[in-house]
Scaffold this motif. Structure first.
Motif, PDB file in Angstrom:
ATOM      1  N   VAL A  15       0.850  -1.193   0.000  1.00  0.00           N
ATOM      2  CA  VAL A  15       0.000   0.000   0.000  1.00  0.00           C
ATOM      3  C   VAL A  15       0.882   1.238   0.000  1.00  0.00           C
ATOM      4  O   VAL A  15       1.892   1.297   0.711  1.00  0.00           O
ATOM      5  CB  VAL A  15      -0.930   0.033   1.235  1.00  0.00           C
ATOM      6  CG1 VAL A  15      -1.731   1.335   1.273  1.00  0.00           C
ATOM      7  CG2 VAL A  15      -1.877  -1.165   1.229  1.00  0.00           C
ATOM      8  N   LEU A  16       0.503   2.221  -0.802  1.00  0.00           N
ATOM      9  CA  LEU A  16       1.128   3.539  -0.779  1.00  0.00           C
ATOM     10  C   LEU A  16       0.076   4.540  -0.332  1.00  0.00           C
ATOM     11  O   LEU A  16      -1.016   4.599  -0.900  1.00  0.00           O
ATOM     12  CB  LEU A  16       1.653   3.918  -2.163  1.00  0.00           C
ATOM     13  CG  LEU A  16       2.186   5.352  -2.327  1.00  0.00           C
ATOM     14  CD1 LEU A  16       3.398   5.587  -1.436  1.00  0.00           C
ATOM     15  CD2 LEU A  16       2.537   5.634  -3.792  1.00  0.00           C
ATOM     16  N   SER A  17       0.393   5.317   0.700  1.00  0.00           N
ATOM     17  CA  SER A  17      -0.521   6.341   1.204  1.00  0.00           C
ATOM     18  C   SER A  17       0.129   7.703   1.025  1.00  0.00           C
ATOM     19  O   SER A  17       1.205   7.961   1.570  1.00  0.00           O
ATOM     20  CB  SER A  17      -0.829   6.095   2.688  1.00  0.00           C
ATOM     21  OG  SER A  17      -1.637   7.131   3.214  1.00  0.00           O
ATOM     22  N   THR A  18      -0.505   8.567   0.233  1.00  0.00           N
ATOM     23  CA  THR A  18       0.051   9.895  -0.025  1.00  0.00           C
ATOM     24  C   THR A  18      -0.994  10.959   0.281  1.00  0.00           C
ATOM     25  O   THR A  18      -2.187  10.759   0.074  1.00  0.00           O
ATOM     26  CB  THR A  18       0.514  10.038  -1.488  1.00  0.00           C
ATOM     27  OG1 THR A  18      -0.580   9.770  -2.373  1.00  0.00           O
ATOM     28  CG2 THR A  18       1.635   9.067  -1.794  1.00  0.00           C
ATOM     29  N   GLY A  19      -0.521  12.099   0.780  1.00  0.00           N
ATOM     30  CA  GLY A  19      -1.412  13.195   1.141  1.00  0.00           C
ATOM     31  C   GLY A  19      -0.889  14.519   0.640  1.00  0.00           C
ATOM     32  O   GLY A  19      -0.610  14.683  -0.544  1.00  0.00           O
ATOM     33  N   TYR A  20      -0.710  15.472   1.564  1.00  0.00           N
ATOM     34  CA  TYR A  20      -0.282  16.819   1.188  1.00  0.00           C
ATOM     35  C   TYR A  20       1.090  16.799   0.528  1.00  0.00           C
ATOM     36  O   TYR A  20       2.025  16.148   0.999  1.00  0.00           O
ATOM     37  CB  TYR A  20      -0.242  17.709   2.432  1.00  0.00           C
ATOM     38  CG  TYR A  20       0.498  19.011   2.226  1.00  0.00           C
ATOM     39  CD1 TYR A  20      -0.022  19.998   1.390  1.00  0.00           C
ATOM     40  CD2 TYR A  20       1.718  19.243   2.859  1.00  0.00           C
ATOM     41  CE1 TYR A  20       0.660  21.184   1.194  1.00  0.00           C
ATOM     42  CE2 TYR A  20       2.404  20.433   2.669  1.00  0.00           C
ATOM     43  CZ  TYR A  20       1.874  21.397   1.836  1.00  0.00           C
ATOM     44  OH  TYR A  20       2.554  22.566   1.638  1.00  0.00           O
TER      45      TYR A  20
ATOM     46  N   VAL B  91      -3.514   4.667  -2.119  1.00  0.00           N
ATOM     47  CA  VAL B  91      -4.517   5.549  -1.521  1.00  0.00           C
ATOM     48  C   VAL B  91      -4.013   6.982  -1.653  1.00  0.00           C
ATOM     49  O   VAL B  91      -2.996   7.354  -1.057  1.00  0.00           O
ATOM     50  CB  VAL B  91      -4.763   5.204  -0.041  1.00  0.00           C
ATOM     51  CG1 VAL B  91      -5.796   6.158   0.559  1.00  0.00           C
ATOM     52  CG2 VAL B  91      -5.227   3.758   0.097  1.00  0.00           C
ATOM     53  N   LEU B  92      -4.713   7.779  -2.441  1.00  0.00           N
ATOM     54  CA  LEU B  92      -4.303   9.155  -2.726  1.00  0.00           C
ATOM     55  C   LEU B  92      -5.294  10.130  -2.097  1.00  0.00           C
ATOM     56  O   LEU B  92      -6.467  10.167  -2.470  1.00  0.00           O
ATOM     57  CB  LEU B  92      -4.241   9.378  -4.242  1.00  0.00           C
ATOM     58  CG  LEU B  92      -4.047  10.824  -4.728  1.00  0.00           C
ATOM     59  CD1 LEU B  92      -2.719  11.381  -4.253  1.00  0.00           C
ATOM     60  CD2 LEU B  92      -4.148  10.897  -6.250  1.00  0.00           C
ATOM     61  N   ASP B  93      -4.822  10.888  -1.131  1.00  0.00           N
ATOM     62  CA  ASP B  93      -5.612  11.973  -0.557  1.00  0.00           C
ATOM     63  C   ASP B  93      -5.146  13.261  -1.237  1.00  0.00           C
ATOM     64  O   ASP B  93      -4.067  13.771  -0.933  1.00  0.00           O
ATOM     65  CB  ASP B  93      -5.382  12.047   0.953  1.00  0.00           C
ATOM     66  CG  ASP B  93      -6.296  13.061   1.633  1.00  0.00           C
ATOM     67  OD1 ASP B  93      -7.082  13.726   0.932  1.00  0.00           O
ATOM     68  OD2 ASP B  93      -6.212  13.192   2.868  1.00  0.00           O
ATOM     69  N   PRO B  94      -5.930  13.799  -2.175  1.00  0.00           N
ATOM     70  CA  PRO B  94      -5.483  14.960  -2.954  1.00  0.00           C
ATOM     71  C   PRO B  94      -5.644  16.257  -2.169  1.00  0.00           C
ATOM     72  O   PRO B  94      -6.564  17.036  -2.401  1.00  0.00           O
ATOM     73  CB  PRO B  94      -6.405  14.921  -4.177  1.00  0.00           C
ATOM     74  CG  PRO B  94      -7.673  14.332  -3.649  1.00  0.00           C
ATOM     75  CD  PRO B  94      -7.269  13.342  -2.582  1.00  0.00           C
ATOM     76  N   VAL B  95      -4.752  16.496  -1.241  1.00  0.00           N
ATOM     77  CA  VAL B  95      -4.864  17.650  -0.343  1.00  0.00           C
ATOM     78  C   VAL B  95      -4.538  18.918  -1.128  1.00  0.00           C
ATOM     79  O   VAL B  95      -3.372  19.249  -1.343  1.00  0.00           O
ATOM     80  CB  VAL B  95      -3.924  17.497   0.864  1.00  0.00           C
ATOM     81  CG1 VAL B  95      -4.096  18.678   1.818  1.00  0.00           C
ATOM     82  CG2 VAL B  95      -4.200  16.191   1.584  1.00  0.00           C
TER      83      VAL B  95
ATOM     84  N   ILE C  82      -9.203   7.443  -4.018  1.00  0.00           N
ATOM     85  CA  ILE C  82      -8.929   8.846  -3.727  1.00  0.00           C
ATOM     86  C   ILE C  82      -9.902   9.326  -2.660  1.00  0.00           C
ATOM     87  O   ILE C  82     -11.036   8.850  -2.565  1.00  0.00           O
ATOM     88  CB  ILE C  82      -8.997   9.739  -4.983  1.00  0.00           C
ATOM     89  CG1 ILE C  82     -10.404   9.748  -5.594  1.00  0.00           C
ATOM     90  CG2 ILE C  82      -7.964   9.305  -6.009  1.00  0.00           C
ATOM     91  CD1 ILE C  82     -10.564  10.779  -6.712  1.00  0.00           C
ATOM     92  N   LEU C  83      -9.440  10.302  -1.850  1.00  0.00           N
ATOM     93  CA  LEU C  83     -10.205  10.771  -0.691  1.00  0.00           C
ATOM     94  C   LEU C  83     -10.352  12.294  -0.716  1.00  0.00           C
ATOM     95  O   LEU C  83      -9.916  12.985   0.207  1.00  0.00           O
ATOM     96  CB  LEU C  83      -9.506  10.343   0.606  1.00  0.00           C
ATOM     97  CG  LEU C  83      -9.206   8.857   0.783  1.00  0.00           C
ATOM     98  CD1 LEU C  83      -8.328   8.639   2.013  1.00  0.00           C
ATOM     99  CD2 LEU C  83     -10.496   8.067   0.904  1.00  0.00           C
ATOM    100  N   PRO C  84     -10.971  12.869  -1.737  1.00  0.00           N
ATOM    101  CA  PRO C  84     -11.114  14.322  -1.778  1.00  0.00           C
ATOM    102  C   PRO C  84     -12.243  14.808  -0.877  1.00  0.00           C
ATOM    103  O   PRO C  84     -13.211  14.088  -0.620  1.00  0.00           O
ATOM    104  CB  PRO C  84     -11.457  14.593  -3.248  1.00  0.00           C
ATOM    105  CG  PRO C  84     -12.219  13.363  -3.667  1.00  0.00           C
ATOM    106  CD  PRO C  84     -11.559  12.221  -2.929  1.00  0.00           C
TER     107      PRO C  84
END
Length: 345
Positions: free
Chosen positions: A56-61, A92-96, A123-125
């Motif tokens: 799993v790759l988790s990316t945010g800001y 999992v991409l949180d497009p901050v 994605i978690l926008p």
């Protein structure tokens, strides 16, 4: 996290794009932003040591367009290496990018985020970010469904969770945009205007299913729309949260819930929409977006394993996408979001 069944060991890469002593909503903030060169150098060290096999790759800001490009390079490298084993890697991409009608980031980051969407699995926008990515103004459940349809169809994102919506009694959304006090400017060449497509696909909002299957709400998934992501700008002048923005229309004081709407696309990228309402607490929260992403990952992994059968192992399916005949409320993504209610968190 309580669990009825064990799940396999999962290797998660969480890339730190910045390091601060506290959230930027506080009066003072000390720390640094990680440069794209440092991000790539750290990953190269992992790769040279054969430590880059992540599930799993988790990316945010991400503080700059160059950082988005660097993290995209890392994500695509891991995804390429996992290509011979479908389902062995999940991004999992949180497009901050912003909230309340404002970008936290430079405008040139927006197209770079859009370029990542096709490689992300989930994605978690928030509402504003979903509008920005889909170029669709969200005013009600119908336009919300159209925005999710675009994210599924145009960008082929398998899973979407819009993490913070505030709905009136007639299911209209509270605007995510702050009216400008100065004459409006033409949009940047790198950022599209946010107009509802004239020929957007019509999706019946009544087909949005309740994930809980009851009138109960999920208190553990609370997200404050004012503070769902850390800002990339300097800290406010006081420790208290900033006053709420002036909205285009008066807020309905009867609104007591934050709504989360998610979807897992079918094989032809049509949405399967589910809805969860959770009480809005009259308190200030910070970092809730990061916490939501961190909690969603193990809950989703657990739900995927629980949904697998001897005839169909979802963990070996690309993006862990359920067959088309699975109802929205039975999707692993919906079960993962619902998990907090069952645990009483």
């Amino acid at each position: 996290m309580a669990s009825d069944a064990l799940i396999p060991e999962t290797r998660v890469l969480a890339i730190a794009s910045h390091s601060t002593g506290n959230h930027t909503a506080y009066k003072q903030v000390k720390g640094t932003k990680t440069s794209p060169e440092e991000i790539l150098e750290l990953y190269e060290g992992l790769r040279q040591s054969n430590l880059n096999s992540f599930n799993v790759l988790s990316t945010g800001y991400m503080p700059s367009a160059a950082c988005v490009q660097a993290i995209g390079k890392i994500g695509r490298d891991i995804k390429f290496n996992a290509g011979t084993k479908p389902g062995s890697f999940f991004w999992v991409l949180d497009p901050v990018m912003g909230d309340n009608g404002k970008l936290y980031i430079p405008e040139d980051e927006v197209p770079e985020y859009k370029a990542l969407l096709r490689d992300a699995d989930l994605i978690l926008p928030n509402q504003f970010e979903a509008e920005t990515l889909s170029d669709t103004t969200i005013t009600d459940l119908d336009s919300l469904a159209a925005a999710i349809q675009i994210l599924h169809k145009k960008y082929q994102v398998p899973h979407v969770i819009i993490t913070s919506l505030r709905l009136t009694r007639d299911n209209r959304t509270i605007s995510s945009r702050v009216p400008s006090r100065t004459p409006s400017k033409a949009p940047s060449a790198n950022v599209s205007g946010h107009q509802t497509p004239v020929e957007s696909p019509h999706l019946d909002p009544t087909k949005i299913h309740s994930a809980s299957g009851s009138s109960q709400n999920i208190s553990s998934a609370h997200l404050d729309p004012e503070t769902s992501h850390p800002a990339a700008t300097s800290a406010p002048d006081s420790a208290a949260p900033p006053p709420p923005p002036q909205l285009d229309e008066p807020e309905d004081e009867s609104i007591k819930d934050i709504t989360i709407i998610g979807s897992t696309a079918t094989s032809d990228f049509k949405p399967r929409l589910f809805r969860i309402d959770t009480p809005e607490l009259p308190l200030f929260f910070s970092g809730t977006g990061d916490m939501f992403a961190a909690l969603t990952i193990p809950r989703l992994i657990e739900a995927v394993h629980a949904s697998s059968t001897p005839d169909l192992d979802l963990t070996s399916i690309p993006s862990w996408r359920s067959p088309d005949d699975v109802a929205p409320e039975d999707l692993p993504l919906a079960k993962a979001c619902q998990k907090g209610e069952d645990e009483g968190l």
